[in-house]
Design a protein around this motif. Structure first.
Motif, mmCIF file in Angstrom:
data_model
loop_
_atom_site.group_PDB
_atom_site.id
_atom_site.type_symbol
_atom_site.label_atom_id
_atom_site.label_comp_id
_atom_site.label_asym_id
_atom_site.label_seq_id
_atom_site.Cartn_x
_atom_site.Cartn_y
_atom_site.Cartn_z
ATOM 1 N N ASP A 189 -59.175 58.992 28.502
ATOM 2 C CA ASP A 189 -58.423 57.761 28.771
ATOM 3 C C ASP A 189 -57.142 58.068 29.544
ATOM 4 O OD1 ASP A 189 -60.258 56.101 27.428
ATOM 5 O OD2 ASP A 189 -59.371 56.642 25.502
ATOM 6 N N LEU A 190 -56.506 59.181 29.204
ATOM 7 C CA LEU A 190 -55.302 59.571 29.929
ATOM 8 C C LEU A 190 -55.628 59.934 31.372
ATOM 9 C CD1 LEU A 190 -53.491 61.761 27.236
ATOM 10 C CD2 LEU A 190 -52.974 59.402 27.909
ATOM 11 N N LEU A 191 -56.755 60.615 31.577
ATOM 12 C CA LEU A 191 -57.168 60.954 32.939
ATOM 13 C C LEU A 191 -57.438 59.698 33.753
ATOM 14 C CD1 LEU A 191 -59.592 63.968 32.348
ATOM 15 C CD2 LEU A 191 -57.359 64.033 33.460
ATOM 16 N N ALA A 192 -58.017 58.690 33.104
ATOM 17 C CA ALA A 192 -58.343 57.458 33.820
ATOM 18 C C ALA A 192 -57.101 56.701 34.266
ATOM 19 C CB ALA A 192 -59.209 56.560 32.943
ATOM 20 N N THR A 193 -55.979 56.872 33.551
ATOM 21 C CA THR A 193 -54.745 56.163 33.899
ATOM 22 C C THR A 193 -53.733 57.060 34.609
ATOM 23 O OG1 THR A 193 -53.860 56.663 31.698
ATOM 24 C CG2 THR A 193 -55.018 54.573 31.977
ATOM 25 N N SER A 194 -54.080 58.307 34.838
ATOM 26 C CA SER A 194 -53.162 59.235 35.500
ATOM 27 C C SER A 194 -53.201 59.037 37.014
ATOM 28 C CB SER A 194 -53.544 60.682 35.168
ATOM 29 O OG SER A 194 -54.781 61.024 35.773
#
Length: 218
Positions: A78-83
């Motif tokens: 999820d963090l990768l998707a919003t980074s």
């Protein structure tokens, strides 16, 4: 991207991270085949290219379920998707990390293990070259398959069913390069096709993998 790559490499090199799993499987396969068939050069030499390539293919398959599953479990996906880094870039890093910890070690260890199967000496350089050219395609196809099954229960079984048919062209042309090299024939055509498969995966699969991850995150 470098930080993500270093993180994936550290996770793979840890105990249970899958780095030694593929190498161990490759070693066991190369050892068991002569014991099962018999240590006879006339029997082992003709099948050695296929056995060595099949072992590399299955060894790459062993660690694919870890590529995205661990990130999905701890929330890193999820963090990768919003980074700021797009998912296509993250997919490229994942595929590169998988190749560095699986494909590259298999390429290095293949030549010594081929001696157990009595592979002709003139075929050894072609074995290494074909693995170096073809294993990136295995890593990329595996990364794409892992993205399709991320978050699914028993996704590793479905992953194998999805990825194995996609691996067949790489297996066929990789083994053909080694076979032709051992017989002193021209390897230009199968080697060119093998390189085209890897380049095609590099050009297309980052976008396909990114789309698969976005679909699974919705």
């Amino acid at each position: 991207m470098i930080a993500l790559l270093l993180r994936d490499l550290r996770l793979a090199l840890r105990a249970g991270g899958g780095f030694g799993l593929g190498l161990g499987f490759y070693l066991v396969l190369a050892t068991l085949v002569p014991l099962a068939v018999g240590p006879q050069p006339d029997l082992l030499a003709p099948i050695a290219p296929g056995i060595l390539w099949l072992g590399a293919l299955l060894a790459c398959l062993l660690s694919l379920d870890r590529l995205w599953a661990l990130d999905a479990e701890d929330g890193s996906l999820d963090l990768l998707a919003t980074s700021p880094l797009p998912l296509e870039g993250a997919a490229t890093v994942k595929a590169l990390g998988h190749w560095l910890t699986t494909g590259l070690p298999l390429t290095v260890i293949a030549a010594p293990l081929s001696l157990l199967l009595f592979l002709p000496t003139q075929a050894l350089p072609w074995l290494v070259i074909s693995l170096a050219v073809g294993t990136p395609a295995l890593s990329w196809l595996g990364t794409f398959g892992a993205a399709l099954t991320v978050g699914l229960k028993r996704g590793s079984l479905l992953l194998s069913l999805l990825v194995l048919p996609l691996y067949i062209p790489t297996l066929v042309f990789g083994a053909e390069v080694v076979r032709r090299g051992g017989e002193g024939l021209s390897v230009a055509t199968p080697l060119a096709i093998l390189g085209a498969i890897s380049l095609g995966c590099l050009a297309i699969l980052p976008f396909a993998t990114g789309a698969a991850l976005r679909a699974n995150l919705r």
